[in-house]
Design an enzyme around this catalytic site. Structure first.
Site, PDB file in Angstrom:
ATOM      1  N   HIS A  18      83.331  51.038 -30.236  1.00  0.00           N
ATOM      2  CA  HIS A  18      83.161  49.831 -29.445  1.00  0.00           C
ATOM      3  C   HIS A  18      83.008  50.193 -27.972  1.00  0.00           C
ATOM      4  CE1 HIS A  18      87.329  50.271 -28.212  1.00  0.00           C
ATOM      5  NE2 HIS A  18      87.772  50.123 -29.447  1.00  0.00           N
ATOM      6  N   HIS A  21      85.365  53.036 -26.403  1.00  0.00           N
ATOM      7  CA  HIS A  21      84.943  54.383 -26.834  1.00  0.00           C
ATOM      8  C   HIS A  21      83.671  54.795 -26.105  1.00  0.00           C
ATOM      9  CE1 HIS A  21      86.726  52.760 -30.808  1.00  0.00           C
ATOM     10  NE2 HIS A  21      87.627  53.581 -30.324  1.00  0.00           N
ATOM     11  N   CYS A 126     106.525  51.405 -33.344  1.00  0.00           N
ATOM     12  CA  CYS A 126     105.301  50.593 -33.392  1.00  0.00           C
ATOM     13  C   CYS A 126     104.286  51.318 -34.255  1.00  0.00           C
ATOM     14  CB  CYS A 126     104.749  50.366 -31.986  1.00  0.00           C
ATOM     15  SG  CYS A 126     103.143  49.525 -31.983  1.00  0.00           S
ATOM     16  N   CYS A 129     100.910  51.941 -32.368  1.00  0.00           N
ATOM     17  CA  CYS A 129     100.902  53.088 -31.440  1.00  0.00           C
ATOM     18  C   CYS A 129     101.301  54.387 -32.133  1.00  0.00           C
ATOM     19  CB  CYS A 129     101.867  52.847 -30.279  1.00  0.00           C
ATOM     20  SG  CYS A 129     101.457  51.441 -29.246  1.00  0.00           S
ATOM     21  N   CYS A 143     106.109  45.571 -28.299  1.00  0.00           N
ATOM     22  CA  CYS A 143     105.288  46.690 -27.844  1.00  0.00           C
ATOM     23  C   CYS A 143     104.383  46.199 -26.715  1.00  0.00           C
ATOM     24  CB  CYS A 143     104.441  47.234 -28.993  1.00  0.00           C
ATOM     25  SG  CYS A 143     103.076  48.301 -28.462  1.00  0.00           S
ATOM     26  N   HIS A 146     100.524  46.222 -28.095  1.00  0.00           N
ATOM     27  CA  HIS A 146     100.132  45.417 -29.250  1.00  0.00           C
ATOM     28  C   HIS A 146     100.810  44.054 -29.294  1.00  0.00           C
ATOM     29  CE1 HIS A 146      99.016  49.519 -30.513  1.00  0.00           C
ATOM     30  NE2 HIS A 146      98.034  48.897 -31.125  1.00  0.00           N
ATOM     31  N   LYS A 295      90.571  39.393 -24.192  1.00  0.00           N
ATOM     32  CA  LYS A 295      90.603  40.705 -24.842  1.00  0.00           C
ATOM     33  C   LYS A 295      89.582  40.777 -25.977  1.00  0.00           C
ATOM     34  CE  LYS A 295      93.829  43.996 -26.927  1.00  0.00           C
ATOM     35  NZ  LYS A 295      95.221  44.215 -27.388  1.00  0.00           N
ATOM     36  N   LYS A 298      87.755  41.452 -32.989  1.00  0.00           N
ATOM     37  CA  LYS A 298      86.800  41.172 -34.053  1.00  0.00           C
ATOM     38  C   LYS A 298      86.890  39.710 -34.491  1.00  0.00           C
ATOM     39  CE  LYS A 298      88.005  44.613 -36.792  1.00  0.00           C
ATOM     40  NZ  LYS A 298      88.040  45.503 -37.977  1.00  0.00           N
TER      41      LYS A 298
END
Length: 512
Positions: A18, A21, A126, A129, A143, A146, A295, A298
């Protein structure tokens, strides 16, 4: 020969490539192309991280074995980077046999030195993570990345005596101010280190997790994902031999997003110290890409996929927006509207129209044949050349500081000056006077030189565009051509090609 070792983090195979990356990979690719043009020998590493809880869980959800699932997603990453023209030198997978051997060798070495021990630990874990958190590190009991409450787990694991190296790491960071860049992340790591470092859990019992590299000293445990993945930076060099490792490792430059600062800024250097290896040269940390709608997700349907952007708008347009829009180290916002606005303004209008205008005049007035330069140049001709000499110096300075956006600003400053030069010299007016034909030829010769310089300056950032410009100039894209002094590259009579649209304007419709 000067060398540099560039590497992205290994991308976790629980999701397809995505925007995040892609940005990290593009800056690594840009740096490789830039340093190669400076005569530096570059080794560029990327790859995939394929072990751990998340991969086992994702494989199960897809009805696949972990290795088969990792094979599929890793292949997607590699095919994506290949299709996007990423010039990596090696693609590593943590399931590669040679990587497993190096991981086990490093673990055994640290264990033999007494820096790994067996113990029991209870903590907030988590799964996203794949790490334990202290209560202080949680935000409202969740977390911080997340936004989920971690699971309290108590189990017997192997632990790395990370705290043993805390003071040594602090002293190293303080004595090497550019070890972590930008400085805000260096300060963040030092803030972490003000608190005592707990020892790091480095294993998971096979009774809970089997998908991992077995510990060489206890086959009932597998390696914790960070003690596996981080070692890829070493294993990818060592597989090529000791000499290769020793020539490149001192110039290792890690390129990461800020979410993995702690593992790279604390876990990794203490691991290297324990293994008796020198530390990397730089840890280069960038911010997050945030969608204007919030954010990326998907479920929201706002995930930016590199191949979709390439197929729809062209890879260089996508590269330009990412490199130009983000200040390295800070967060940036992505929206399709902002993307289209910048591409139309900077690439279609500014660069594209300039090149089209110059080549159209060259074709119309001289059937594409380059005219000779006179012995004496006008003041505006010298000023145009000096503008590009300054731009090159500015690009070099900004690239040394990872200021990609500033480097591109310098190039576009030179492009703006070139457009003003056309207005100032007015070859389209002078051509009406037969006695001014020679001067028009000189002006266009200088403009072709400007286009050549633009192609050279843009080649690390927009490689396809640079190649297209060289083709339009009927000029080879070689190191010697880039080094040719202004006014000495195009011989009189050299023919350039007719213009073509480099970046057609983008029109957004209601479906975009």
């Amino acid at each position: 020969m000067e060398r540099i070792y560039l590497n992205t983090p290994l991308y976790y195979v629980n999701a397809e490539p995505h925007l995040g990356h892609t940005y990290t990979t593009i800056i690594a690719d840009t740096l490789k192309r830039y340093y190669q043009e400076q005569g530096v020998q570059v080794f560029f590493l990327t790859g995939t991280d394929e072990h751990g809880d998340k991969i086992a869980q994702a494989a199960k959800e897809n009805g696949m074995e972990p290795k088969a699932y990792a094979d599929r997603i890793s292949a997607i990453f590699r095919a994506t980077w290949d299709t996007c023209g990423i010039a990596y030198d090696h693609f590593i997978r943590t399931t590669d046999p040679y990587h497993k051997e190096v991981v086990q060798h490093v673990l055994q070495k640290i264990y033999d030195a007494g820096d790994i021990y067996f113990g029991e630990y209870g903590g907030f874990y988590c799964f996203g993570c794949e790490r334990f958190y202290t209560e202080k590190e949680l935000t409202g009991g969740k977390c911080p990345d997340h936004q989920k409450e971690p699971t309290y787990i108590k189990e017997k694991n192997y632990f790395f005596r990370m705290g043993k190296y805390q003071q040594r790491l602090i002293e190293y960071i303080q004595s090497h101010p550019d070890f972590i860049r930008p400085d805000r992340y260096r300060a963040e790591v030092l803030a972490f280190l003000r608190e005592p470092l707990e020892d790091l859990s480095i294993s998971r019992p096979k009774s809970r997790l089997q998908w991992g590299i077995p510990l060489p000293f206890d086959s009932d445990h597998v390696t914790y994902v960070w003690f596996d993945a981080l070692i890829n930076y070493v294993s990818a060099l060592e597989v090529r031999g000791t000499d290769f490792f020793q020539s490149f490792w001192p110039k290792a430059n890690h390129l990461i997003a800020k979410d993995i600062l702690k593992p790279h800024g604390i876990f990794w250097p203490t691991m290297l110290m324990a293994a008796g290896l020198p530390l990397y040269e730089h840890l280069n940390v960038h911010g997050y890409w945030v969608m204007d709608s919030g954010k990326m997700s998907k479920s929201l349907g706002n995930v930016v996929r590199p191949l979709e952007m390439k197929n729809r708008y062209g890879m260089d347009a996508f590269r330009y927006f990412l490199l130009r829009e983000m200040v390295f180290g800070q967060d940036a916002t992505f929206s399709l509207e902002a993307f289209v606005t910048r591409i139309n303004a900077d690439l279609a209008n500014n660069l594209g129209n300039l090149v089209s205008r110059v080549l159209a005049m060259q074709e119309k007035y001289f059937t594409g044949a380059v005219q000779p330069l006179g012995q004496i140049w006008a003041a505006e001709d010298h000023e145009l050349r000096e503008t590009f000499l300054r731009a090159e110096k500015e690009v070099n300075r900004h690239m040394s500081e990872l200021h990609f956006h500033r480097a591109l600003e310098s190039v576009w400053g030179a492009i703006d000056h070139t457009n003003r030069y056309i207005v100032q010299t007015s070859p389209f007016v002078l051509i009406k006077d037969p006695e001014k034909r020679g001067r028009v030829g000189e002006i266009l010769h200088h403009l072709l030189e400007a286009v050549r310089q633009i192609a050279g300056l843009l080649s690390p950032f927009l490689p396809e565009t640079a190649n297209e410009l060289h083709m339009l100039l009927n000029a080879p894209q070689t190191a010697s051509s880039r080094r040719s002094p202004w006014g000495e590259f195009f011989p009189a009579g050299h023919r350039v090609n007719p213009p073509k649209a480099l970046f057609p304007r983008i029109e957004l419709d209601a479906k975009s």
